[in-house]
Design an enzyme around this catalytic site. Structure first.
Site, PDB file in Angstrom:
ATOM      1  N   ASP A 123       6.264  -9.015  28.667  1.00  0.00           N
ATOM      2  CA  ASP A 123       5.227  -7.981  28.624  1.00  0.00           C
ATOM      3  C   ASP A 123       5.676  -6.859  27.695  1.00  0.00           C
ATOM      4  O   ASP A 123       6.877  -6.661  27.494  1.00  0.00           O
ATOM      5  CB  ASP A 123       5.044  -7.345  30.016  1.00  0.00           C
ATOM      6  CG  ASP A 123       4.380  -8.287  31.010  1.00  0.00           C
ATOM      7  OD1 ASP A 123       3.939  -9.373  30.614  1.00  0.00           O
ATOM      8  OD2 ASP A 123       4.307  -7.900  32.188  1.00  0.00           O
ATOM      9  N   ARG A 173       1.202 -12.591  22.194  1.00  0.00           N
ATOM     10  CA  ARG A 173       0.005 -12.310  22.995  1.00  0.00           C
ATOM     11  C   ARG A 173      -0.472 -10.915  22.577  1.00  0.00           C
ATOM     12  O   ARG A 173       0.229  -9.933  22.770  1.00  0.00           O
ATOM     13  CB  ARG A 173       0.362 -12.312  24.492  1.00  0.00           C
ATOM     14  CG  ARG A 173      -0.813 -11.951  25.395  1.00  0.00           C
ATOM     15  CD  ARG A 173      -0.417 -12.059  26.873  1.00  0.00           C
ATOM     16  NE  ARG A 173       0.364 -10.919  27.303  1.00  0.00           N
ATOM     17  CZ  ARG A 173       1.303 -10.965  28.251  1.00  0.00           C
ATOM     18  NH1 ARG A 173       1.611 -12.082  28.847  1.00  0.00           N
ATOM     19  NH2 ARG A 173       1.950  -9.872  28.609  1.00  0.00           N
TER      20      ARG A 173
HETATM   21  C1  LIG Z   1      -3.214 -11.539  30.012  1.00  0.00           C
HETATM   22  C2  LIG Z   1      -3.051 -10.075  29.779  1.00  0.00           C
HETATM   23  C3  LIG Z   1      -1.771  -9.557  29.643  1.00  0.00           C
HETATM   24  C4  LIG Z   1      -1.597  -8.194  29.428  1.00  0.00           C
HETATM   25  N1  LIG Z   1      -0.332  -7.721  29.202  1.00  0.00           N
HETATM   26  C5  LIG Z   1      -0.176  -6.432  28.841  1.00  0.00           C
HETATM   27  C6  LIG Z   1       1.109  -5.936  28.445  1.00  0.00           C
HETATM   28  O1  LIG Z   1       2.105  -6.651  28.463  1.00  0.00           O
HETATM   29  N2  LIG Z   1       1.192  -4.631  28.047  1.00  0.00           N
HETATM   30  C7  LIG Z   1       0.085  -3.810  28.015  1.00  0.00           C
HETATM   31  O2  LIG Z   1       0.216  -2.654  27.595  1.00  0.00           O
HETATM   32  N3  LIG Z   1      -1.122  -4.256  28.411  1.00  0.00           N
HETATM   33  C8  LIG Z   1      -1.280  -5.531  28.824  1.00  0.00           C
HETATM   34  N4  LIG Z   1      -2.520  -5.973  29.194  1.00  0.00           N
HETATM   35  C9  LIG Z   1      -3.609  -5.000  29.420  1.00  0.00           C
HETATM   36  C10 LIG Z   1      -4.347  -4.687  28.132  1.00  0.00           C
HETATM   37  O3  LIG Z   1      -3.545  -3.901  27.285  1.00  0.00           O
HETATM   38  C11 LIG Z   1      -5.643  -3.903  28.412  1.00  0.00           C
HETATM   39  O4  LIG Z   1      -5.329  -2.692  29.031  1.00  0.00           O
HETATM   40  C12 LIG Z   1      -6.649  -4.634  29.276  1.00  0.00           C
HETATM   41  O5  LIG Z   1      -6.678  -6.004  28.987  1.00  0.00           O
HETATM   42  C13 LIG Z   1      -8.084  -4.076  29.044  1.00  0.00           C
HETATM   43  O6  LIG Z   1      -8.444  -4.249  27.707  1.00  0.00           O
HETATM   44  P1  LIG Z   1      -9.562  -5.295  27.178  1.00  0.00           P
HETATM   45  O7  LIG Z   1      -9.030  -5.972  25.985  1.00  0.00           O
HETATM   46  O8  LIG Z   1      -9.989  -6.178  28.275  1.00  0.00           O
HETATM   47  O9  LIG Z   1     -10.723  -4.387  26.641  1.00  0.00           O
HETATM   48  P2  LIG Z   1     -11.574  -3.231  27.305  1.00  0.00           P
HETATM   49  O10 LIG Z   1     -12.402  -2.653  26.206  1.00  0.00           O
HETATM   50  O11 LIG Z   1     -10.689  -2.302  28.062  1.00  0.00           O
HETATM   51  O12 LIG Z   1     -12.461  -3.994  28.338  1.00  0.00           O
HETATM   52  C14 LIG Z   1     -13.516  -4.871  27.949  1.00  0.00           C
HETATM   53  C15 LIG Z   1     -14.362  -5.130  29.181  1.00  0.00           C
HETATM   54  O13 LIG Z   1     -13.585  -5.896  30.122  1.00  0.00           O
HETATM   55  C16 LIG Z   1     -13.814  -5.437  31.445  1.00  0.00           C
HETATM   56  N5  LIG Z   1     -12.560  -4.852  31.977  1.00  0.00           N
HETATM   57  C17 LIG Z   1     -11.452  -4.542  31.276  1.00  0.00           C
HETATM   58  N6  LIG Z   1     -10.485  -4.055  32.097  1.00  0.00           N
HETATM   59  C18 LIG Z   1     -11.020  -4.065  33.334  1.00  0.00           C
HETATM   60  C19 LIG Z   1     -10.527  -3.691  34.608  1.00  0.00           C
HETATM   61  N7  LIG Z   1      -9.314  -3.200  34.784  1.00  0.00           N
HETATM   62  N8  LIG Z   1     -11.352  -3.846  35.678  1.00  0.00           N
HETATM   63  C20 LIG Z   1     -12.603  -4.355  35.544  1.00  0.00           C
HETATM   64  N9  LIG Z   1     -13.128  -4.723  34.353  1.00  0.00           N
HETATM   65  C21 LIG Z   1     -12.348  -4.589  33.263  1.00  0.00           C
HETATM   66  C22 LIG Z   1     -14.904  -4.391  31.345  1.00  0.00           C
HETATM   67  O14 LIG Z   1     -16.153  -5.005  31.487  1.00  0.00           O
HETATM   68  C23 LIG Z   1     -14.754  -3.856  29.939  1.00  0.00           C
HETATM   69  O15 LIG Z   1     -15.926  -3.294  29.422  1.00  0.00           O
HETATM   70  C24 LIG Z   1      -2.726  -7.327  29.405  1.00  0.00           C
HETATM   71  C25 LIG Z   1      -4.004  -7.865  29.525  1.00  0.00           C
HETATM   72  C26 LIG Z   1      -4.182  -9.207  29.703  1.00  0.00           C
HETATM   73  C27 LIG Z   1      -5.573  -9.746  29.811  1.00  0.00           C
END
Ligand SMILES: Cc1cc2nc3c(=O)[nH]c(=O)nc-3n(C[C@H](O)[C@H](O)[C@H](O)COP(=O)(O)OP(=O)(O)OC[C@H]3O[C@@H](n4cnc5c(N)ncnc54)[C@H](O)[C@@H]3O)c2cc1C
Length: 300
Positions: A123, A173
Site C-alpha cells: 500500500d 496499482r
Molecule cells: C483496491 C484499492 C486499494 C487502495 N489502496 C490505497 C493505498 O494504498 N493508498 C491510498 O492512499 N489509497 C488507496 N486507496 C484509496 C484511494 O486512494 C481512494 O481514496 C478511493 O479509492 C476513492 O477514490 P475513487 O478512485 O474511487 O474515486 P472517487 O472520485 O473518490 O469516487 C468515485 C465514486 O466512487 C464511490 N466511492 C468512492 N469512495 C467511496 C466510499 N468510501 N464510500 C462510498 N462510495 C465511495 C462514490 O460513488 C464516488 O462518487 C485504494 C483504493 C482501492 C480501490
C-alpha cells in the site's frame, strides 16, 4: 494481535452503531470472515485481495506478529484454495522502526507468497513515506517478481515515480490517494486529480502493451473506468490484460458488470480490529458515508 488501539478507537468501537456502519465496508473482523466472503465472490467470478488493518506500529515485536500473521494468511489461502492476493502497509511491518528489518520481514512474506504462486501488494501511505516506499519496492522487486506497489494520482510527483521504476518492470496499482496532503505536492481539485489519473493510466496501458507490465486500476470512479476501457481499446490492450480493484462494499453493481464484460476484477477486503483510522479515511473520501453512520445511529 498486539496492534495498539487509539483512544478514539477505544471510545468509538464499543458502540454497536459504529460496528454496524463499519460492516458496510468489511465483512467482519476475522480472517475467516474475509475467507467466507471470498468464497461467495469467487462464485461470481470476482477474486479478492486481503489486508489486515493496522499501521504505524511502535514495537518490533508487533511487526513480527504482523509478518507471522501474513505468513499464516498465505497458508490459509493455499489450504482453502481461494484466489486471494495480499496487500500490506510498510509501517505495519515496522518501517518507522527499521527499514532493513521491515525489508527482511516483507521479503519473507513475498517468498512464501511466491512458493504458493501468490502476489503481495505494498500500500502507499502518506507522502512522508513515498520516497522510502519506492526505494523499498525497488529493492524487493529485484528479489521478488510477485510484488507490486500502489501509487497515488493526487501526488504531482507520480508520473516521475512511475518512469523511475520502469527499468524494473514494476507492477503498479494506481489509485487517487486517500491522505490529506499539502497543495504544494498534491492536486487538490477533483478534476485535476482525475485528469492526472487518466494521463498516468494512459502511460501505464502503453507499458502494458509494450513491456508487459502489470497495471491495476484501483478506483470506483465510473467515468474514469469508462475512459480506461476506451484508452485500452485504442491501444489494442485486451480486456483480460486489464485489472480493476475496488474496495469491499463499494459500487458492487459495477463490479459484476466489469466481470461480465471480461475484465479482471478484484475486491480488496479489509479485516481486523484496527479499523478506526482506516474507516475515518473512508468517511473523509465520501462525506455521504457520515450520513450512513447517522442513519445507523437512529435506526439502532
Ligand atoms: C483496491 C484499492 C486499494 C487502495 N489502496 C490505497 C493505498 O494504498 N493508498 C491510498 O492512499 N489509497 C488507496 N486507496 C484509496 C484511494 O486512494 C481512494 O481514496 C478511493 O479509492 C476513492 O477514490 P475513487 O478512485 O474511487 O474515486 P472517487 O472520485 O473518490 O469516487 C468515485 C465514486 O466512487 C464511490 N466511492 C468512492 N469512495 C467511496 C466510499 N468510501 N464510500 C462510498 N462510495 C465511495 C462514490 O460513488 C464516488 O462518487 C485504494 C483504493 C482501492 C480501490
Amino acid at each position: 494481535m498486539g496492534i495498539k488501539k487509539s483512544l478514539a478507537f477505544e471510545s468509538c468501537s464499543n458502540y454497536g452503531f459504529v460496528k454496524k456502519a463499519v460492516k458496510r465496508f468489511m465483512p467482519g473482523e476475522n480472517l475467516s470472515d474475509a475467507i467466507n466472503a471470498t468464497k461467495d465472490f469467487m462464485q461470481k467470478g470476482i477474486l479478492t485481495v486481503f489486508t489486515h488493518l493496522g499501521e504505524n506500529i511502535t514495537q518490533i515485536q508487533e511487526a513480527e506478529e504482523v509478518k507471522n500473521h501474513y505468513l499464516d494468511v498465505l497458508e490459509n489461502i493455499h489450504n482453502e484454495k481461494i484466489k486471494t492476493e495480499i496487500s500490506l502497509k510498510l509501517t505495519q511491518i515496522g518501517l518507522d522502526l527499521s527499514f532493513d528489518n521491515s525489508l527482511l520481514f516483507f521479503n519473507q512474506v513475498a517468498q512464501k507468497a511466491s512458493e504458493y504462486l501468490n502476489f503481495v501488494w505494498i500500500d502507499m501511505e502518506g507522502s512522508a513515506y513515498t520516497n522510502t516506499t519506492i526505494d523499498f519496492y525497488r529493492r524487493t522487486k529485484l528479489l521478488n517478481e510477485n510484488t507490486g506497489v500502489c501509487l497515488q494520482a493526487y501526488l504531482k510527483r507520480t508520473e516521475k515515480d512511475i518512469q523511475s521504476l520502469i527499468d524494473i518492470r514494476p507492477n503498479i496499482r494506481l489509485v487517487k490517494g486517500a491522505y490529506k496532503e499539502p497543495k504544494e505536492i498534491a492536486f487538490k481539485d477533483k478534476s485535476d486529480v482525475d485528469k492526472n489519473y487518466l494521463q498516468l493510466a494512459k502511460f501505464l496501458l502503453t507499458q502494458v502493451k509494450e513491456n508487459g507490465i502489470k497495471a491495476v486500476f484501483g478506483t470506483h470512479d465510473l467515468k474514469i473506468i469508462s475512459e480506461i476501457k476506451k484508452l485500452a481499446s485504442n491501444l489494442n490492450v485486451q480486456h483480460e490484460q486489464i485489472e480493476f480493484h475496488m474496495l469491499y462494499g463499494i459500487k458492487t453493481t459495477e463490479q459484476h458488470r466489469l466481470v461480465n464484460e471480461g475484465y479482471k476484477l478484484k475486491v480488496l477486503i479489509s479485516y481486523g480490529s484496527a479499523w478506526y483510522p482506516w474507516y475515518m479515511r473512508r468517511l473523509a473520501e465520501r462525506p455521504a458515508n457520515v450520513g450512513f453512520v447517522l442513519k445507523n445511529i437512529f435506526s439502532n
